[in-house]
Design a protein around this motif. Structure first.
Motif, mmCIF file in Angstrom:
data_model
loop_
_atom_site.group_PDB
_atom_site.id
_atom_site.type_symbol
_atom_site.label_atom_id
_atom_site.label_comp_id
_atom_site.label_asym_id
_atom_site.label_seq_id
_atom_site.Cartn_x
_atom_site.Cartn_y
_atom_site.Cartn_z
ATOM 1 N N VAL A 116 11.758 2.077 16.062
ATOM 2 C CA VAL A 116 12.185 0.745 15.321
ATOM 3 C C VAL A 116 13.160 0.800 14.872
ATOM 4 C CG1 VAL A 116 10.761 -0.195 12.750
ATOM 5 C CG2 VAL A 116 9.759 1.175 14.343
ATOM 6 N N ALA A 118 15.424 -2.305 12.515
ATOM 7 C CA ALA A 118 14.723 -2.863 11.333
ATOM 8 C C ALA A 118 15.538 -4.315 11.705
ATOM 9 C CB ALA A 118 16.117 -2.353 9.609
ATOM 10 N N PRO A 126 10.876 -5.718 12.000
ATOM 11 C CA PRO A 126 11.686 -5.021 12.798
ATOM 12 C C PRO A 126 11.606 -5.649 14.370
ATOM 13 C CG PRO A 126 10.073 -3.147 12.036
ATOM 14 C CD PRO A 126 9.413 -4.608 11.131
ATOM 15 N N ALA A 143 5.231 -4.691 10.265
ATOM 16 C CA ALA A 143 6.123 -3.842 9.665
ATOM 17 C C ALA A 143 6.924 -5.236 9.233
ATOM 18 C CB ALA A 143 6.811 -2.658 10.181
ATOM 19 N N THR A 145 10.498 -5.966 6.558
ATOM 20 C CA THR A 145 12.625 -5.399 6.785
ATOM 21 C C THR A 145 12.291 -5.458 4.622
ATOM 22 O OG1 THR A 145 13.081 -5.311 8.378
ATOM 23 C CG2 THR A 145 14.645 -5.817 6.860
ATOM 24 N N GLN A 148 18.437 -2.079 0.893
ATOM 25 C CA GLN A 148 17.919 -0.669 1.179
ATOM 26 C C GLN A 148 17.719 0.051 -0.425
ATOM 27 O OE1 GLN A 148 18.993 1.990 3.408
ATOM 28 N NE2 GLN A 148 20.122 0.644 4.542
ATOM 29 N N LEU A 154 9.752 1.073 -0.293
ATOM 30 C CA LEU A 154 9.537 2.392 0.767
ATOM 31 C C LEU A 154 8.691 3.161 0.385
ATOM 32 C CD1 LEU A 154 13.132 2.391 1.249
ATOM 33 C CD2 LEU A 154 11.484 1.575 2.753
ATOM 34 N N LEU A 159 6.591 3.607 6.717
ATOM 35 C CA LEU A 159 6.922 3.071 8.199
ATOM 36 C C LEU A 159 5.801 4.223 9.157
ATOM 37 C CD1 LEU A 159 7.851 0.957 9.774
ATOM 38 C CD2 LEU A 159 9.221 2.601 10.704
ATOM 39 N N ILE A 176 10.410 -0.410 6.359
ATOM 40 C CA ILE A 176 11.929 -0.178 6.310
ATOM 41 C C ILE A 176 12.746 -0.553 5.822
ATOM 42 C CG2 ILE A 176 11.923 -2.022 8.667
ATOM 43 C CD1 ILE A 176 12.752 0.581 9.921
ATOM 44 N N ASP A 180 18.906 0.571 8.634
ATOM 45 C CA ASP A 180 17.890 1.552 9.693
ATOM 46 C C ASP A 180 16.908 1.112 10.278
ATOM 47 O OD1 ASP A 180 16.822 4.079 8.723
ATOM 48 O OD2 ASP A 180 16.002 3.842 7.207
ATOM 49 N N SER A 181 16.685 2.665 10.917
ATOM 50 C CA SER A 181 16.124 2.654 12.288
ATOM 51 C C SER A 181 15.086 4.212 11.766
ATOM 52 C CB SER A 181 16.538 3.192 13.118
ATOM 53 O OG SER A 181 17.677 3.454 13.564
ATOM 54 N N ALA A 182 14.108 3.765 12.589
ATOM 55 C CA ALA A 182 12.858 5.331 12.329
ATOM 56 C C ALA A 182 12.239 5.105 14.083
ATOM 57 C CB ALA A 182 12.142 5.477 11.779
#
Length: 323
Positions: A116, A118, A126, A143, A145, A148, A154, A159, A176, A180-182
């Protein structure tokens, strides 16, 4: 220990592919049947990329002259009948890769990863990509975005990936942070379906089209390709130290299939019990339900463990550094 005794360190899983129908001018006028026997090595953990062995299958079919399959990709035989999860597994383990289901066709230890990323602006969804197969499982992205610094959003809506069991799809939802990423690891609901979908992707990439039409199920079946795993002795380190549950479960069912003709955990457990007693273990020194110990109904006395270790040492069944 029982597998090394009954199967031997040189045992290999063989997956056979056969065409149901005639192959003429590059066109298989029927289904492609995949006869699996629980090969646990079509995975990132063993091959580095779970798609590699499926691409090998695609290459073999291409060399056999196959360019189009009019029918579908189909499981050739149900050699692991019964539930696809272990007896007594806890429900809250089933949503994690540790509790992924197993069957005669197993792809990437039963799970995929959703990557994932953002969106560049707040409020936008995302991007989500999957591995090792690029197009499976199907994913709906709802989802969004957030900035931050929006910790409240969040925390309130983390997520996550939620499975729609009825549709066999996943929904990525939650928040998210921008930039960022996941990575979300998700288990497959249907192992056979996941394997066939990934195989279909490998075939398409190799230039073999799969139409998916209904075809004559009474047509003759001819073998077209086969995939052979590395030997058991080489793959055990990928099971033992990482404590890979699905490989253990597949090994258990393989014992049942090869020794009794029935690839069920209870059939294999009978073989295990007989072997443990032959090694001198007391009948009341163990209770066996599954292959991985995920069940809360598995028990081994210290004396039983010592009996097994003694037998392994005496028979030189110790696997160390891949030997």
């Amino acid at each position: 220990a029982v597998a090394l005794t009954k199967l031997g360190p040189d045992y290999r899983w063989v997956t056979t592919l056969a065409g149901r129908g005639t192959l003429r001018d590059g066109v298989l006028d029927g289904d492609l049947l995949v006869f699996g026997r629980g090969d646990p090595t079509v995975s990132d953990s063993v091959r580095g990329d779970a798609m590699l062995p499926l691409r090998e299958i695609a290459d073999s079919l291409y060399l056999a002259g196959v360019r189009r399959i009019r029918g579908r990709l189909v499981v050739g035989a149900n050699v692991f009948p019964g539930p696809t999860v272990g007896f007594g597994w806890s429900w809250d383990d089933l949503g994690d890769p540790d509790g992924a289901a197993v069957d005669e066709l197993e792809f990437n230890d039963g799970f995929a990863q959703l990557h994932v990323l953002a969106a560049p602006r707040e409020g936008a969804p995302p991007s989500v990509t999957s591995t090792p197969a690029a197009h499976y499982p199907p994913v709906d992205v709802v989802a969004h975005t957030v900035s931050q610094g929006d910790t409240a959003a969040l925390r309130a809506d983390p997520l996550r990936a939620v499975m729609d069991t009825a549709r066999q799809t996943f929904r990525v939802q939650g928040a998210i942070a921008a930039g960022d990423s996941a990575v979300l690891a998700i288990p497959f609901a249907d192992p056979d379906r996941a394997y066939l979908a990934a195989l279909g992707e490998a075939l398409e990439d190799r230039g073999i089209a799969v139409d998916g039409h209904d075809t004559d199920t009474s047509a003759a079946v001819d073998s077209l390709a086969r995939l052979q795993s590395p030997p058991l002795g080489e793959i055990l380190p990928a099971l033992l130290k990482p404590s890979q549950n699905q490989m253990a479960e597949l090994l258990l069912r393989t014992i049942g299939l090869t020794q009794t003709g029935v690839g069920r955990a209870d059939s294999a457990a009978r073989v295990e019990r007989d072997q443990l007693k032959a090694w001198g273990a007391s009948p009341d020194g163990f209770v066996l339900r599954d292959g991985s110990g995920m069940a809360r109904y598995d028990y081994l006395s210290p004396e039983t463990v010592v009996r097994v270790l003694d037998a392994m040492k005496d028979k030189q069944l110790i696997i160390a550094d891949g030997h």
